[in-house]
Write an enzyme that holds these catalytic residues in place. Structure first.
Site, PDB file in Angstrom:
ATOM      1  N   TRP A 151     -36.230 -24.109  11.483  1.00 47.28           N
ATOM      2  CA  TRP A 151     -36.316 -25.417  12.300  1.00 47.28           C
ATOM      3  C   TRP A 151     -35.218 -25.408  13.197  1.00 47.28           C
ATOM      4  O   TRP A 151     -35.176 -26.524  13.781  1.00 47.28           O
ATOM      5  CB  TRP A 151     -36.195 -26.484  11.157  1.00 47.28           C
ATOM      6  CG  TRP A 151     -35.547 -26.354  10.323  1.00 47.28           C
ATOM      7  CD1 TRP A 151     -35.560 -26.096   8.934  1.00 47.28           C
ATOM      8  CD2 TRP A 151     -33.792 -26.385  10.094  1.00 47.28           C
ATOM      9  NE1 TRP A 151     -34.634 -25.916   8.231  1.00 47.28           N
ATOM     10  CE2 TRP A 151     -33.467 -26.340   8.948  1.00 47.28           C
ATOM     11  CE3 TRP A 151     -33.012 -26.768  10.961  1.00 47.28           C
ATOM     12  CZ2 TRP A 151     -32.207 -26.300   8.302  1.00 47.28           C
ATOM     13  CZ3 TRP A 151     -31.751 -26.744  10.501  1.00 47.28           C
ATOM     14  CH2 TRP A 151     -31.066 -26.414   9.457  1.00 47.28           C
ATOM     15  N   ASN A 152     -34.438 -24.621  13.184  1.00 46.97           N
ATOM     16  CA  ASN A 152     -33.040 -24.849  14.005  1.00 46.97           C
ATOM     17  C   ASN A 152     -33.207 -24.405  15.605  1.00 46.97           C
ATOM     18  O   ASN A 152     -32.704 -25.316  16.270  1.00 46.97           O
ATOM     19  CB  ASN A 152     -32.007 -24.155  13.563  1.00 46.97           C
ATOM     20  CG  ASN A 152     -32.338 -22.638  13.187  1.00 46.97           C
ATOM     21  OD1 ASN A 152     -33.386 -22.113  13.386  1.00 46.97           O
ATOM     22  ND2 ASN A 152     -30.919 -21.760  13.194  1.00 46.97           N
ATOM     23  N   LYS A 175     -46.895 -19.596  12.373  1.00 42.34           N
ATOM     24  CA  LYS A 175     -46.571 -20.653  11.612  1.00 42.34           C
ATOM     25  C   LYS A 175     -45.128 -21.486  11.750  1.00 42.34           C
ATOM     26  O   LYS A 175     -44.254 -20.835  11.287  1.00 42.34           O
ATOM     27  CB  LYS A 175     -46.738 -20.196   9.965  1.00 42.34           C
ATOM     28  CG  LYS A 175     -47.363 -21.055   9.001  1.00 42.34           C
ATOM     29  CD  LYS A 175     -46.460 -22.410   8.758  1.00 42.34           C
ATOM     30  CE  LYS A 175     -45.284 -22.193   7.894  1.00 42.34           C
ATOM     31  NZ  LYS A 175     -44.329 -23.139   7.848  1.00 42.34           N
ATOM     32  N   GLY A 228     -35.605 -16.969   9.289  1.00 39.79           N
ATOM     33  CA  GLY A 228     -35.459 -17.992   8.317  1.00 39.79           C
ATOM     34  C   GLY A 228     -34.510 -17.572   6.924  1.00 39.79           C
ATOM     35  O   GLY A 228     -33.739 -16.669   7.442  1.00 39.79           O
ATOM     36  N   GLY A 229     -34.677 -18.353   5.929  1.00 38.56           N
ATOM     37  CA  GLY A 229     -33.725 -17.908   4.839  1.00 38.56           C
ATOM     38  C   GLY A 229     -34.067 -16.818   4.084  1.00 38.56           C
ATOM     39  O   GLY A 229     -35.005 -16.176   4.142  1.00 38.56           O
ATOM     40  N   GLU A 250     -35.338 -11.919  10.346  1.00 39.06           N
ATOM     41  CA  GLU A 250     -34.104 -12.367  10.953  1.00 39.06           C
ATOM     42  C   GLU A 250     -33.726 -13.341   9.921  1.00 39.06           C
ATOM     43  O   GLU A 250     -33.963 -14.511   9.730  1.00 39.06           O
ATOM     44  CB  GLU A 250     -33.897 -12.700  12.191  1.00 39.06           C
ATOM     45  CG  GLU A 250     -34.481 -12.015  13.330  1.00 39.06           C
ATOM     46  CD  GLU A 250     -33.520 -10.872  13.785  1.00 39.06           C
ATOM     47  OE1 GLU A 250     -32.288 -11.074  13.373  1.00 39.06           O
ATOM     48  OE2 GLU A 250     -34.038 -10.181  14.637  1.00 39.06           O
ATOM     49  N   LEU A 251     -32.504 -13.096   9.003  1.00 39.68           N
ATOM     50  CA  LEU A 251     -32.086 -14.015   7.978  1.00 39.68           C
ATOM     51  C   LEU A 251     -30.848 -14.549   8.299  1.00 39.68           C
ATOM     52  O   LEU A 251     -30.180 -14.751   9.560  1.00 39.68           O
ATOM     53  CB  LEU A 251     -32.282 -13.255   6.553  1.00 39.68           C
ATOM     54  CG  LEU A 251     -33.433 -12.483   6.663  1.00 39.68           C
ATOM     55  CD1 LEU A 251     -33.403 -11.489   5.077  1.00 39.68           C
ATOM     56  CD2 LEU A 251     -34.843 -13.454   6.335  1.00 39.68           C
ATOM     57  N   CYS A 284     -27.736 -19.204  12.549  1.00 42.52           N
ATOM     58  CA  CYS A 284     -27.515 -18.252  11.700  1.00 42.52           C
ATOM     59  C   CYS A 284     -26.332 -17.525  12.009  1.00 42.52           C
ATOM     60  O   CYS A 284     -25.736 -16.751  11.028  1.00 42.52           O
ATOM     61  CB  CYS A 284     -28.742 -17.497  11.732  1.00 42.52           C
ATOM     62  SG  CYS A 284     -29.192 -16.923  13.495  1.00 42.52           S
TER      63      CYS A 284
HETATM   64  P1  NAD Z   1     -36.817 -21.261   5.489  1.00 46.24           P
HETATM   65  O1  NAD Z   1     -36.624 -19.734   5.177  1.00 46.24           O
HETATM   66  O2  NAD Z   1     -36.930 -22.194   4.612  1.00 46.24           O
HETATM   67  O3  NAD Z   1     -38.219 -21.086   6.328  1.00 46.24           O
HETATM   68  C1  NAD Z   1     -38.513 -20.794   7.480  1.00 46.24           C
HETATM   69  C2  NAD Z   1     -40.028 -20.315   7.666  1.00 46.24           C
HETATM   70  O4  NAD Z   1     -40.662 -20.040   6.691  1.00 46.24           O
HETATM   71  C3  NAD Z   1     -40.695 -21.771   7.861  1.00 46.24           C
HETATM   72  O5  NAD Z   1     -41.546 -21.897   8.770  1.00 46.24           O
HETATM   73  C4  NAD Z   1     -41.241 -21.995   6.074  1.00 46.24           C
HETATM   74  O6  NAD Z   1     -42.179 -23.015   6.110  1.00 46.24           O
HETATM   75  C5  NAD Z   1     -41.599 -20.485   6.090  1.00 46.24           C
HETATM   76  N1  NAD Z   1     -41.726 -20.194   4.706  1.00 46.24           N
HETATM   77  C6  NAD Z   1     -40.790 -20.584   3.807  1.00 46.24           C
HETATM   78  N2  NAD Z   1     -41.089 -20.109   2.519  1.00 46.24           N
HETATM   79  C7  NAD Z   1     -42.160 -19.197   2.867  1.00 46.24           C
HETATM   80  C8  NAD Z   1     -42.837 -18.104   1.901  1.00 46.24           C
HETATM   81  N3  NAD Z   1     -42.763 -17.967   0.647  1.00 46.24           N
HETATM   82  N4  NAD Z   1     -43.735 -17.320   2.643  1.00 46.24           N
HETATM   83  C9  NAD Z   1     -44.043 -17.763   4.111  1.00 46.24           C
HETATM   84  N5  NAD Z   1     -43.425 -18.667   4.612  1.00 46.24           N
HETATM   85  C10 NAD Z   1     -42.487 -19.133   4.195  1.00 46.24           C
HETATM   86  O7  NAD Z   1     -35.675 -21.406   6.524  1.00 46.24           O
HETATM   87  P2  NAD Z   1     -35.290 -22.506   7.392  1.00 46.24           P
HETATM   88  O8  NAD Z   1     -34.670 -23.462   6.332  1.00 46.24           O
HETATM   89  O9  NAD Z   1     -36.323 -23.109   8.151  1.00 46.24           O
HETATM   90  O10 NAD Z   1     -34.291 -21.912   8.361  1.00 46.24           O
HETATM   91  C11 NAD Z   1     -33.047 -21.781   8.059  1.00 46.24           C
HETATM   92  C12 NAD Z   1     -32.730 -20.446   7.730  1.00 46.24           C
HETATM   93  O11 NAD Z   1     -32.933 -19.427   8.855  1.00 46.24           O
HETATM   94  C13 NAD Z   1     -31.113 -20.187   7.541  1.00 46.24           C
HETATM   95  O12 NAD Z   1     -30.955 -19.428   6.415  1.00 46.24           O
HETATM   96  C14 NAD Z   1     -30.630 -19.152   8.768  1.00 46.24           C
HETATM   97  O13 NAD Z   1     -29.742 -18.283   8.644  1.00 46.24           O
HETATM   98  C15 NAD Z   1     -31.859 -18.679   9.243  1.00 46.24           C
HETATM   99  N6  NAD Z   1     -31.929 -18.215  10.688  1.00 46.24           N
HETATM  100  C16 NAD Z   1     -31.776 -16.902  10.956  1.00 46.24           C
HETATM  101  C17 NAD Z   1     -31.777 -16.611  12.367  1.00 46.24           C
HETATM  102  C18 NAD Z   1     -31.564 -15.283  12.618  1.00 46.24           C
HETATM  103  O14 NAD Z   1     -32.159 -14.945  13.759  1.00 46.24           O
HETATM  104  N7  NAD Z   1     -31.097 -14.265  11.722  1.00 46.24           N
HETATM  105  C19 NAD Z   1     -32.006 -17.546  13.127  1.00 46.24           C
HETATM  106  C20 NAD Z   1     -32.131 -18.953  12.783  1.00 46.24           C
HETATM  107  C21 NAD Z   1     -32.166 -19.200  11.515  1.00 46.24           C
END
Ligand code: NAD
Length: 491
Positions: A151-152, A175, A228-229, A250-251, A284
């Site tokens: 979402w960020n 997604k 994501g996370g 990318e975490l 991130c």
């Molecule tokens: P999140 O991991 O909760 O969700 C990210 C996406 O994954 C969403 O679309 C979510 O619906 C989906 N998702 C969640 N669980 C899933 C599963 N089990 N299977 C498949 N899809 C799933 O992350 P968030 O809270 O939306 O974003 C914040 C995180 O993203 C932070 O940890 C941040 O560090 C990371 N981030 C990383 C980068 C990078 O480039 N390294 C950039 C931005 C954000």
């Protein structure tokens, strides 16, 4: 309340169940949009549509140059609609309009860059060690790619995936985050206007477990690109591994921002602020651990406090706002919990430390918060908060700075502030992170790789090599007909 539809096979689409979910504006705390709540059935529909577009129809007949031209058209459309897209993102994630509109314009570069690269992926003719044989290596697309975004920075982080995926000739199912689905759906009108055939780009909206995981595990999906996370990243990596799918992840991060006593503090103080308080710390690459050399510790802290106190909290749409609300109620609670954890661990809160309500605004605000007396083994120094919370630690020499900086599970980025060229080079070599910034912070570009060491991820996005994450080599042997001496022995 605005009603959005998913985008499958070039047409708007409801969830098979008819279920919907809502998105909340983090500044007003009002629900403003509704989205179809996809389940495995809808994901199957979208993946089959992407697979049909990959195997039949126009897209597989397009030359690489034609794909590139479509991406360049998309770049122009994104630029034209940048402010509108940015305003929608602000409604969903609460980040500053000034930042999101800048980002939307900059994002167009990814489509132009990979559009230009599409017809420059050259194969090989290796000097093969067999007589009478010509061997060619060509690079082919993978098939259906699942692109899962957070979402960020929804559209920017999508561009990092969508542009190389399409340049390489794949089709995709996106997604977006359940918190920020609107801008991705709005982008679909531009994808269509750019002339990209129906079914090449599909979007399902919904939750990670209900839509994300069925997408990852769908047998027709050949690659997953995820930002994501760490928890979701691990689950996705494990699930994708079962069917040997390619993955880029990318975490998160816990990046050190290291200031030496020879640094230009006029640059380093705003550098530290941009590292942690820009985007309310929801990046991130947040420089959430500030390492200060003993020699400048007090002077730096004083200037940092002064500049941070002057930051204005408020409406993300106002041009003079510096810090806007965080994106979700859950994130708000998590950040405030981490502040209490830090206090309980013995860190000293020298600024902020509470929820805020500038001008009585109801949004998810957190005061910019600074902790001193932090030890690197505390949770506040080791875990990603994803909010405006800074941990400061002193160091006395280069070795100690490196030891503290590298002693985390993550390795996404690191900042170094120094005017000593030798120190800049040696620190760049010794720090374990995918991106090192010297005398700058929080810069990314379509031209250079981005990704993490250690738990910060797998693979790289951006830069010319990233297109290879969406291609696979094929080795083709062309032999002059010859009598076979012994068919039971390998030639
Ligand atoms: P999140 O991991 O909760 O969700 C990210 C996406 O994954 C969403 O679309 C979510 O619906 C989906 N998702 C969640 N669980 C899933 C599963 N089990 N299977 C498949 N899809 C799933 O992350 P968030 O809270 O939306 O974003 C914040 C995180 O993203 C932070 O940890 C941040 O560090 C990371 N981030 C990383 C980068 C990078 O480039 N390294 C950039 C931005 C954000």
């Amino acid at each position: 309340m605005k009603d959005y539809h998913m985008w499958i096979g070039g047409a708007p689409c409801e969830a098979a169940s008819g279920a919907r979910f809502t998105s909340t504006n983090p500044y007003t705390r009002e629900e403003w949009a509704r989205f179809p709540r996809a389940s495995a059935d809808d994901v199957d529909h979208a993946v089959r549509s992407a697979h049909a577009a990959f195997t039949d129809g126009d897209w597989p007949t397009w030359t690489a140059s034609a794909r590139g031209a479509a991406l360049v058209r998309l770049a122009a459309l994104v630029t034209e609609h940048a402010d509108r897209l940015a305003e929608i993102e602000v409604r969903d994630n609460g980040k500053l309009f000034a930042e999101m509109s800048n980002q939307a314009r900059y994002m167009a570069n990814w489509y132009a860059y990979y559009g230009g690269l599409a017809d420059k992926v050259e194969g090989l003719v290796p000097p093969i060690d067999k007589p009478g044989v010509l061997n060619m290596v060509t690079y082919e697309p993978l098939g259906v790619c699942a692109l899962i975004t957070p979402w960020n920075s929804p559209l920017l982080l999508l561009a990092w995936k969508l542009a190389p995926a399409l340049a390489a000739g794949n089709t995709v199912v996106i997604k977006p985050s359940e918190y920020t689905s609107a801008s991705t759906l709005e982008l679909m009108a531009l994808v269509e206007e750019a002339g990209i055939p129906a079914g090449v780009v599909n979007v399902v909206t919904g939750f990670g477990d209900e839509a994300g995981m069925p997408l990852v595990t769908h047998p027709l999906v050949r690659k997953v690109a995820f930002t994501g996370g760490e928890a979701a990243g691990r689950a996705i990596n494990e699930a994708a591994a079962r069917d040997f799918k390619k993955v880029t992840l990318e975490l998160g991060g816990k990046s050190p921002n290291i200031v030496f006593d020879d640094a230009d503090l006029d640059a380093a103080v705003p550098g530290a602020i941009s590292g942690i308080f820009a985007a309310s710390g929801q990046t991130c690459i947040a420089g959430s651990r500030l390492l200060l050399h003993d020699g400048i510790y007090d002077a730096f802290l004083e200037r940092l406090l002064e500049m941070t106190r002057a930051a204005k909290l408020g409406d993300p749409m106002e041009a003079d706002t510096n810090i806007s609300p965080v994106a979700t109620e859950a994130q708000h609670r998590k950040i405030l919990d981490y502040i209490e954890i830090a206090k309980a661990e013995g860190a000293t809160c020298v600024l902020g430390g509470k929820a805020a309500s500038p001008g009585g605004a109801p949004g998810y605000f957190v005061e910019p918060t600074i902790f001193t007396d932090v030890r690197n083994d505390m949770r506040i120094a080791q875990e990603e908060v994803f909010g405006p919370v800074l941990s400061i630690m002193p160091f006395s020499d280069e070795d100690e700075a490196v030891a503290i900086a590298n002693d985390v599970l993550y390795g996404l980025a690191a900042g170094v502030w120094t005017n000593d060229l030798h120190r800049a080079l040696s620190m760049s070599r010794r720090l374990q992170a995918g991106t090192i910034w010297v005398n700058t912070y929080r810069s990314t570009s379509y031209t250079t790789p981005f990704g993490g060491y250690k738990l910060s991820g797998l693979g790289r996005e951006n830069g010319s090599q990233a297109i290879m994450e969406y291609l696979q080599p094929k080795s083709v042997w062309l032999a002059e007909p010859r009598a076979v001496a012994n068919p039971f022995i390998r030639r």
